[in-house]
Scaffold this active site. Structure first.
Site: not given
Ligand code: PAF
Length: 284
Positions: A37, A151, A189
């Site tokens: 990020h 991604k 995740r």
């Protein structure tokens, strides 16, 4: 950095910047920020005067039985990281602010074709949820540019088509995948993985690299993909899909040169996705 939860405040703050002629970049996130990020924020900084990041765990993009409730929420840490990264405005609305009439009554945005199959096949409605919230954020922020990670290759393709089809004057920038030193693509995740699963997880990227090398040497596509799936199962994954598509996500043809291998696989409680580009050789 200003943290805003209110739509009117966001609009009036950004109106002032726009009136000063400043360019605005948007980085939409669901929080639980990592270096991937922060690379989006760094990219946004290079392309605009004002960087807005949104933090919203969007219930519309989670299917029944998915991890909406357990999705990691780390607001204060995210706020500190964004401040440090030079973000100017954090927009963190409540669910009731974006969906005041609930999800069922909400107008939805559907992007056909590129949203079909792959994650769109395994997660019905997922990309409608993404397209709806991203359209809403684009309307609220009216950015000149928005940055998304590569991604989520299919998500990026969906958003590029959304912007093209709806004639939104927004430049979409794809930012390369950020990987851990062992090759695992960074993802919120990954935090679901046990120590053992985390040690296994880089096998996903290793399998993609192995496949890319084989395909670039001219190996047969179907057999290579079957071998890749077998390698993933052997490593302990439950493969969801492993596919070769052209760069725009259409099926490959003998004329395709620029392609991408896309994978999704479950490892313990986590569903991991990754992709890698391939230059297919011309057949003799
Ligand atoms: O990639 C994500 O984190 C989300 O899908 C996005 C783009 C922020 C929309 O909720």
């Amino acid at each position: 950095m200003r943290t805003l939860r209110d739509i009117d405040q966001l609009r009036s703050t950004l109106r002032e910047h726009r009136q000063r002629g400043q360019r605005i970049a948007l980085v939409p996130t669901m929080g639980n920020l990592h270096a991937g990020h922060l690379a989006l924020v760094a990219c946004a900084r290079q392309h605009a005067d004002i960087v807005v990041s949104s933090l919203f765990v969007n219930p519309m993009q989670f299917g029944p039985g998915e991890d909406l409730d357990g999705y990691p929420r780390t607001f204060s840490a995210d706020q500190s990281q964004l401040t440090e990264a030079g973000c100017d405005v954090l927009f963190a609305p409540a669910v009731s602010a974006l969906y005041p009439n609930g999800l069922d009554a909400q107008t939805r945005v559907h992007v056909p074709v590129v949203g079909k199959g792959l994650c769109g096949g395994s997660r019905p409605g997922h990309f409608d949820g993404v397209s709806t919230v991203v359209s809403m954020l684009f309307n609220l922020v009216q950015p000149d540019v928005a940055c998304f990670g590569e991604k989520d290759y299919q998500q990026l393709a969906v958003i590029r088509k959304l912007v093209r089809d709806l004639h939104m004057p927004i430049e979409i920038i794809g930012v390369p995948i950020v990987r851990a030193t062992d090759g695992l693509a960074l993802s919120s995740r990954n935090g679901y993985l046990s120590v053992e699963e985390r040690a296994t997880a880089p096998a996903l990227y290793r399998t993609l690299c192995m496949l890319r090398d084989a395909l670039e040497r001219g190996a047969a596509i179907d057999e290579s993909l079957d071998q890749g799936k077998a390698a993933l199962s052997e490593a302990g994954f439950t493969p969801d899909y492993l596919e070769l598509r052209d760069a725009s996500l259409a099926s490959v043809s003998p004329a395709t040169r620029h392609a991408v291998i896309l994978a999704a696989a479950k490892l313990g409680p986590a569903r991991l996705i990754d992709n890698i580009t391939v230059q297919l050789p011309a057949s003799e």
